[in-house]
Every structure is written in C-alpha cells, then in structure tokens.
Scaffold this motif. Sequence first.
Motif, PDB file in Angstrom:
ATOM      1  N   LYS A   8       0.858  -1.184   0.000  1.00  0.00           N
ATOM      2  CA  LYS A   8       0.000   0.000   0.000  1.00  0.00           C
ATOM      3  C   LYS A   8       0.892   1.232   0.000  1.00  0.00           C
ATOM      4  O   LYS A   8       1.902   1.270   0.707  1.00  0.00           O
ATOM      5  CB  LYS A   8      -0.896   0.019   1.245  1.00  0.00           C
ATOM      6  CG  LYS A   8      -1.845  -1.157   1.363  1.00  0.00           C
ATOM      7  CD  LYS A   8      -2.607  -1.078   2.678  1.00  0.00           C
ATOM      8  CE  LYS A   8      -3.507  -2.293   2.878  1.00  0.00           C
ATOM      9  NZ  LYS A   8      -4.191  -2.255   4.202  1.00  0.00           N
ATOM     10  N   ARG A  10       1.787   4.985   1.023  1.00  0.00           N
ATOM     11  CA  ARG A  10       1.497   5.761   2.225  1.00  0.00           C
ATOM     12  C   ARG A  10       2.133   7.139   2.116  1.00  0.00           C
ATOM     13  O   ARG A  10       3.075   7.357   1.363  1.00  0.00           O
ATOM     14  CB  ARG A  10       2.035   5.051   3.472  1.00  0.00           C
ATOM     15  CG  ARG A  10       3.554   4.930   3.508  1.00  0.00           C
ATOM     16  CD  ARG A  10       4.059   4.272   4.786  1.00  0.00           C
ATOM     17  NE  ARG A  10       5.501   4.030   4.705  1.00  0.00           N
ATOM     18  CZ  ARG A  10       6.433   4.914   5.042  1.00  0.00           C
ATOM     19  NH1 ARG A  10       6.068   6.111   5.500  1.00  0.00           N
ATOM     20  NH2 ARG A  10       7.719   4.622   4.932  1.00  0.00           N
ATOM     21  N   LEU A  21       1.431   1.785  12.650  1.00  0.00           N
ATOM     22  CA  LEU A  21       1.420   0.795  11.574  1.00  0.00           C
ATOM     23  C   LEU A  21       2.060  -0.512  12.042  1.00  0.00           C
ATOM     24  O   LEU A  21       1.557  -1.602  11.766  1.00  0.00           O
ATOM     25  CB  LEU A  21       2.175   1.334  10.352  1.00  0.00           C
ATOM     26  CG  LEU A  21       1.489   2.442   9.546  1.00  0.00           C
ATOM     27  CD1 LEU A  21       2.457   3.016   8.514  1.00  0.00           C
ATOM     28  CD2 LEU A  21       0.242   1.901   8.852  1.00  0.00           C
ATOM     29  N   GLU A  26       2.002  -4.000  10.207  1.00  0.00           N
ATOM     30  CA  GLU A  26       2.491  -3.449   8.946  1.00  0.00           C
ATOM     31  C   GLU A  26       3.923  -2.944   9.118  1.00  0.00           C
ATOM     32  O   GLU A  26       4.305  -2.479  10.195  1.00  0.00           O
ATOM     33  CB  GLU A  26       1.597  -2.296   8.482  1.00  0.00           C
ATOM     34  CG  GLU A  26       0.153  -2.689   8.212  1.00  0.00           C
ATOM     35  CD  GLU A  26       0.010  -3.522   6.952  1.00  0.00           C
ATOM     36  OE1 GLU A  26       0.667  -3.196   5.949  1.00  0.00           O
ATOM     37  OE2 GLU A  26      -0.747  -4.509   6.975  1.00  0.00           O
ATOM     38  N   THR A  42       3.669   0.563   2.696  1.00  0.00           N
ATOM     39  CA  THR A  42       3.543  -0.320   3.855  1.00  0.00           C
ATOM     40  C   THR A  42       3.302  -1.725   3.323  1.00  0.00           C
ATOM     41  O   THR A  42       2.651  -1.902   2.284  1.00  0.00           O
ATOM     42  CB  THR A  42       2.380   0.070   4.790  1.00  0.00           C
ATOM     43  OG1 THR A  42       1.142  -0.019   4.073  1.00  0.00           O
ATOM     44  CG2 THR A  42       2.570   1.462   5.337  1.00  0.00           C
ATOM     45  N   SER A  44       2.645  -6.014   4.716  1.00  0.00           N
ATOM     46  CA  SER A  44       2.337  -6.903   5.831  1.00  0.00           C
ATOM     47  C   SER A  44       3.610  -7.622   6.260  1.00  0.00           C
ATOM     48  O   SER A  44       4.266  -8.272   5.445  1.00  0.00           O
ATOM     49  CB  SER A  44       1.281  -7.927   5.414  1.00  0.00           C
ATOM     50  OG  SER A  44       1.240  -9.018   6.315  1.00  0.00           O
ATOM     51  N   GLU A  45       3.974  -7.485   7.534  1.00  0.00           N
ATOM     52  CA  GLU A  45       5.167  -8.171   8.031  1.00  0.00           C
ATOM     53  C   GLU A  45       5.011  -9.686   7.880  1.00  0.00           C
ATOM     54  O   GLU A  45       5.954 -10.384   7.497  1.00  0.00           O
ATOM     55  CB  GLU A  45       5.413  -7.821   9.501  1.00  0.00           C
ATOM     56  CG  GLU A  45       6.668  -8.473  10.072  1.00  0.00           C
ATOM     57  CD  GLU A  45       6.935  -8.059  11.509  1.00  0.00           C
ATOM     58  OE1 GLU A  45       8.101  -8.124  11.939  1.00  0.00           O
ATOM     59  OE2 GLU A  45       5.977  -7.677  12.207  1.00  0.00           O
TER      60      GLU A  45
END
Length: 203
Positions: A8, A10, A21, A26, A42, A44-45
């Motif tokens: 995404k 940002r 976040l 994130e 960003t 997703s971890e």
Amino acid sequence: MAVTLAVKEREVRPRSTKEKLRKQGEVPAVLYGNNVPNTALTVSEKDLLKILRAHGKNTVITMTVGGKKVQSLVGEQQVDTFTKQWKHVDFVAVDMKEKIEVTAEVVLINDAKGAKSGGTLVQNVYELTVSATPDNLPEKIEVDVANLEIGDSITVADLSTELGYEIVDAPEEQVASVVVEQNEVEEESSATTEEAEPELVED
C-alpha cells in the motif's frame, strides 16, 4: 523465481504514525531504483516474512505501485534487536535484463573424507558476491566437500560457473579446507621427539 507481494502506498508521516502501523502488523517501507520514483509503502510483516522464509532474500518480488507492476529485491532492513520486529525495509526496483551484484550464503554439503581421518573441516567464507540477472540470483551456493582430504582446499576457482551466475570474489579465495589442529601436530611432534631420545646409561 518471482513472487507477488501486496503493498500500500502511504504518505510520509510522523514517527508516531509508523509506530501505529507496526502495531497493526504493517512494516513501513520505501521503493526506489531503476528510474522508479522514491515511493513510501507499507507491507504486511507476516506476508513479507513468509516470502523470505520460503524463497530467500534474493528472490524477485513483484508489486503493483501506481497502477504498474514493479520487480524488486529486498534491500536494507531495520529489525528490532530484542523483539525481532521489522521496523523498516527497502525495496530496490530492478531491470530483469540487467545484471546486479548481491551476496549469497555458502553452504557446505556432505562429509569430508579428511574429517573422517582425523582432520578438521574449516569453512573459510560464509558469503560470496555473485553477479547475475535478477531471475538467476542464487539464495545459497552449495559446495560439495566430500572429496577433501587432509591438506586439501576448495577455492572460488573450483566452483561451478554453469549455474547462470558469476562469482565476483577473487578466484584464489579459499572457501573450505581440511586441516590438522595445531595441538594435534604438537602432540605428534612431542611423541616423535620422546621416541627419538636415547636412553642414558650410567657407568
């Protein structure tokens, strides 16, 4: 091999927003390189770690940014020393037709003959620098040490060059060797000396 990662875009905001976040799972990121404008992202971890565990850090990651697909590699990362949480990650956009240089892990495979005969297998380097197009970058370089006898070694020049990539390190760079530990040499030398000393006979 290329894999896809959802990202995404940002806005560049205060540190407090980045912390928020991270608490949401994130990771703040940035994409740059190969004529791609610096873009704050960003990711997703969980998704990122899943890719890295399955494919390694040298895999090509495809993402959609600004409506366009971009191929990238993971660059610098900031990871919390204690929690192991990812604080930030760079993605470097790449041209799939241009060679780039990255490091790859060196992994020794099989048991060396010399180690079975009393020698010690020594790994001299743990990473090597390779040059290749992004789709041919190796995650690791396996080095077969099965035939190494005591006193033998493997250098960069001995490694295969038919795998789609070139090793940049010096050809004479030693990768692995089988040696005799110094204390063992000293013990053998001492034993030989004792055996060679003549017995003193008193009159």
